[in-house]
Design an enzyme around this catalytic site. Sequence first.
Site, PDB file in Angstrom:
ATOM      1  N   CYS A  38      -1.836 -53.068  -0.651  1.00 28.44           N
ATOM      2  CA  CYS A  38      -1.603 -51.750  -1.250  1.00 28.44           C
ATOM      3  C   CYS A  38      -2.779 -51.353  -2.151  1.00 28.44           C
ATOM      4  O   CYS A  38      -3.219 -52.136  -2.992  1.00 28.44           O
ATOM      5  CB  CYS A  38      -0.311 -51.762  -2.069  1.00 28.44           C
ATOM      6  SG  CYS A  38       0.062 -50.137  -2.752  1.00 28.44           S
ATOM      7  N   CYS A  93      -0.876 -51.359  -9.672  1.00 27.83           N
ATOM      8  CA  CYS A  93       0.273 -51.695 -10.544  1.00 27.83           C
ATOM      9  C   CYS A  93       0.118 -53.136 -11.063  1.00 27.83           C
ATOM     10  O   CYS A  93       0.049 -54.078 -10.258  1.00 27.83           O
ATOM     11  CB  CYS A  93       1.573 -51.523  -9.776  1.00 27.83           C
ATOM     12  SG  CYS A  93       1.689 -49.922  -8.942  1.00 27.83           S
ATOM     13  N   CYS A 112       2.268 -56.156  -9.743  1.00 22.34           N
ATOM     14  CA  CYS A 112       2.632 -56.262  -8.325  1.00 22.34           C
ATOM     15  C   CYS A 112       1.786 -57.247  -7.521  1.00 22.34           C
ATOM     16  O   CYS A 112       0.556 -57.207  -7.539  1.00 22.34           O
ATOM     17  CB  CYS A 112       2.567 -54.885  -7.683  1.00 22.34           C
ATOM     18  SG  CYS A 112       3.198 -54.915  -5.989  1.00 22.34           S
ATOM     19  N   CYS A 119      17.880 -51.815   2.104  1.00 23.87           N
ATOM     20  CA  CYS A 119      16.747 -51.187   1.413  1.00 23.87           C
ATOM     21  C   CYS A 119      15.442 -51.718   2.001  1.00 23.87           C
ATOM     22  O   CYS A 119      15.255 -52.937   2.067  1.00 23.87           O
ATOM     23  CB  CYS A 119      16.766 -51.519  -0.073  1.00 23.87           C
ATOM     24  SG  CYS A 119      18.312 -51.101  -0.877  1.00 23.87           S
ATOM     25  N   CYS A 131      18.199 -47.156   2.452  1.00 26.14           N
ATOM     26  CA  CYS A 131      17.336 -46.824   1.313  1.00 26.14           C
ATOM     27  C   CYS A 131      15.925 -47.228   1.694  1.00 26.14           C
ATOM     28  O   CYS A 131      15.727 -48.247   2.364  1.00 26.14           O
ATOM     29  CB  CYS A 131      17.787 -47.579   0.056  1.00 26.14           C
ATOM     30  SG  CYS A 131      16.714 -47.260  -1.378  1.00 26.14           S
ATOM     31  N   CYS A 166      17.242 -43.436  -6.114  1.00 26.67           N
ATOM     32  CA  CYS A 166      17.311 -44.757  -6.747  1.00 26.67           C
ATOM     33  C   CYS A 166      16.064 -44.850  -7.609  1.00 26.67           C
ATOM     34  O   CYS A 166      14.948 -44.863  -7.081  1.00 26.67           O
ATOM     35  CB  CYS A 166      17.321 -45.844  -5.672  1.00 26.67           C
ATOM     36  SG  CYS A 166      17.212 -47.516  -6.358  1.00 26.67           S
ATOM     37  N   ARG A 175      21.690 -51.265 -11.407  1.00 32.22           N
ATOM     38  CA  ARG A 175      21.451 -52.500 -10.654  1.00 32.22           C
ATOM     39  C   ARG A 175      20.720 -53.556 -11.470  1.00 32.22           C
ATOM     40  O   ARG A 175      19.650 -53.307 -12.025  1.00 32.22           O
ATOM     41  CB  ARG A 175      20.657 -52.217  -9.375  1.00 32.22           C
ATOM     42  CG  ARG A 175      20.479 -53.480  -8.530  1.00 32.22           C
ATOM     43  CD  ARG A 175      19.849 -53.213  -7.179  1.00 32.22           C
ATOM     44  NE  ARG A 175      20.587 -52.218  -6.458  1.00 32.22           N
ATOM     45  CZ  ARG A 175      20.027 -51.226  -5.762  1.00 32.22           C
ATOM     46  NH1 ARG A 175      18.731 -51.136  -5.682  1.00 32.22           N
ATOM     47  NH2 ARG A 175      20.771 -50.337  -5.143  1.00 32.22           N
TER      48      ARG A 175
HETATM   49  N1  SAM Z   1       4.978 -49.160  -2.999  1.00 35.87           N
HETATM   50  C1  SAM Z   1       6.167 -48.530  -3.353  1.00 35.87           C
HETATM   51  C2  SAM Z   1       6.151 -48.014  -4.772  1.00 35.87           C
HETATM   52  O1  SAM Z   1       5.630 -48.656  -5.659  1.00 35.87           O
HETATM   53  O2  SAM Z   1       6.681 -46.921  -4.984  1.00 35.87           O
HETATM   54  C3  SAM Z   1       7.387 -49.369  -3.142  1.00 35.87           C
HETATM   55  C4  SAM Z   1       7.459 -50.825  -3.464  1.00 35.87           C
HETATM   56  S1  SAM Z   1       7.380 -51.301  -5.158  1.00 35.87           S
HETATM   57  C5  SAM Z   1       7.097 -52.999  -5.004  1.00 35.87           C
HETATM   58  C6  SAM Z   1       9.000 -51.043  -5.839  1.00 35.87           C
HETATM   59  C7  SAM Z   1       9.270 -51.413  -7.277  1.00 35.87           C
HETATM   60  O3  SAM Z   1       9.489 -52.813  -7.370  1.00 35.87           O
HETATM   61  C8  SAM Z   1       8.220 -51.136  -8.320  1.00 35.87           C
HETATM   62  O4  SAM Z   1       8.203 -49.807  -8.732  1.00 35.87           O
HETATM   63  C9  SAM Z   1       8.670 -52.047  -9.443  1.00 35.87           C
HETATM   64  O5  SAM Z   1       9.577 -51.375 -10.293  1.00 35.87           O
HETATM   65  C10 SAM Z   1       9.368 -53.200  -8.730  1.00 35.87           C
HETATM   66  N2  SAM Z   1       8.564 -54.427  -8.818  1.00 35.87           N
HETATM   67  C11 SAM Z   1       7.435 -54.695  -8.127  1.00 35.87           C
HETATM   68  N3  SAM Z   1       6.935 -55.910  -8.473  1.00 35.87           N
HETATM   69  C12 SAM Z   1       7.766 -56.411  -9.411  1.00 35.87           C
HETATM   70  C13 SAM Z   1       7.782 -57.624 -10.171  1.00 35.87           C
HETATM   71  N4  SAM Z   1       6.826 -58.537 -10.048  1.00 35.87           N
HETATM   72  N5  SAM Z   1       8.796 -57.834 -11.032  1.00 35.87           N
HETATM   73  C14 SAM Z   1       9.772 -56.899 -11.182  1.00 35.87           C
HETATM   74  N6  SAM Z   1       9.790 -55.731 -10.496  1.00 35.87           N
HETATM   75  C15 SAM Z   1       8.813 -55.488  -9.626  1.00 35.87           C
HETATM   76 FE1  SF4 Z   2       1.661 -50.747  -4.262  1.00 38.33          FE
HETATM   77 FE2  SF4 Z   2       2.974 -52.678  -5.515  1.00 38.33          FE
HETATM   78 FE3  SF4 Z   2       2.324 -50.480  -6.841  1.00 38.33          FE
HETATM   79 FE4  SF4 Z   2       4.232 -50.349  -4.899  1.00 38.33          FE
HETATM   80  S1  SF4 Z   2       4.338 -51.486  -6.831  1.00 38.33           S
HETATM   81  S2  SF4 Z   2       2.521 -48.932  -5.239  1.00 38.33           S
HETATM   82  S3  SF4 Z   2       3.416 -51.904  -3.484  1.00 38.33           S
HETATM   83  S4  SF4 Z   2       0.876 -51.990  -5.969  1.00 38.33           S
END
Ligand code: SAM
Ligand code: SF4
Length: 333
Positions: free
Chosen positions: A72, A76, A79, A116, A147, A207, A279
């Site tokens: 990606c 973030c 992530c 989901c 979802c 959500c 949740r």
């Molecule tokens: N890429 C898309 C986005 O960010 O909109 C969808 C997937 S993203 C992984 C979905 C959510 O998972 C993130 O917004 C975050 O809130 C949660 N998330 C991701 N990594 C995480 C982590 N290490 N611990 C807790 N929550 C996490």
């Molecule tokens: Fe990409 Fe992870 Fe951010 Fe979702 S949370 S936009 S998968 S970097």
Amino acid sequence: MDSLDTTVTTGTAVSPQLSAAVRHDWTRDEIAALFDLPFPELVFRAQSVHRQHFAPDEVQLSTLLNIKEGGCPEDCGYCSQSVHHDTGVPASALMDADAVAAEARKAKAGGAQRFCMGAAWRELKDRDVPKIAAILREVKALGLETCMTLGMLTEAQAAALKEAGLDYYNHNLDSSPEFYERIITTRTYGDRLDTLAAVRGAGMKVCCGGIVGMGESRMDRVGLLESLATLSEHPESVPINLLVPVAGTPAADQRRLDTLEFVRTIAVARILMPASWVRLSAGRQTLTDAEQGLCFLAGANSIFYGDRLLTTPNPEEDDDLRLLGALGMVAAT
Ligand code: SAM
Ligand code: SF4
Ligand code: DTB
């Protein structure tokens, strides 16, 4: 006494009539005052409000599948799937509809109500819409709620997903507007709000929640909940994720958030958004059965069900069924 009243009577048995009216004008001061309540008072209020909208023994079960892993372009800070962090998560192609349907069938057989699907994308590309629509049609045909979380969406894409059978779209605000800028630089809070508006505009359910334990202050948790609770319609589903620290990400070495503060966050979310499913999301691997029980007492009534989240482990289904049984709780109908 209403849900704003922060007066606490000590040493006296009181049974306040707590208002569970759905409000959209919560202020940071009011929310901070809820966080400051004595723990028993806060949990009592959350549980009282919860019972005005939900059966107290019901838990909604959503199973998660990563339909497109890694690679990606977003940054973030928490992530595992960002190309900006060296986490060892490989980039994969989008799964085909048959493979997704096979997983959805297993989830349904295991007792999941909603399926989901997450993709590690910055945004949905128009060229992928037909493939996503094919996936949705197959999953929907199994009789599961659907979802997806695919990154940013345009209005036209949101309409196409709704048409293909998408019930919910997950797109989190993640934190307060102020703290958000410290964890993500490649898209703005405003971008996220635009996607949420597109989802609503298409008539889908939302959500939307966030992550706690990223080193944010309590006021940032207040700010996150304020952003959610002042949306013109509350998200139907509010995931509260406890950071899962992933080696190689900037958040890897964060100190674990105190569990009582996590429970407080859930209780305040319940009070602010009384008719939403709250949740208990990522992070359950680090909570004991008793701590999860406390989260349900504080108003959580939904979980991710299945032994994987996106790239990290989640409790085994059997363990969750045993826990729900021990608590006398049942899957929501
Ligand atoms: N890429 C898309 C986005 O960010 O909109 C969808 C997937 S993203 C992984 C979905 C959510 O998972 C993130 O917004 C975050 O809130 C949660 N998330 C991701 N990594 C995480 C982590 N290490 N611990 C807790 N929550 C996490
Ligand atoms: Fe990409 Fe992870 Fe951010 Fe979702 S949370 S936009 S998968 S970097
Ligand atoms: C949400 O709020 N939490 C889920 C789901 N929406 C997509 C994701 C949790 C991810 C936890 C870390 C991982 O497994 O990579």
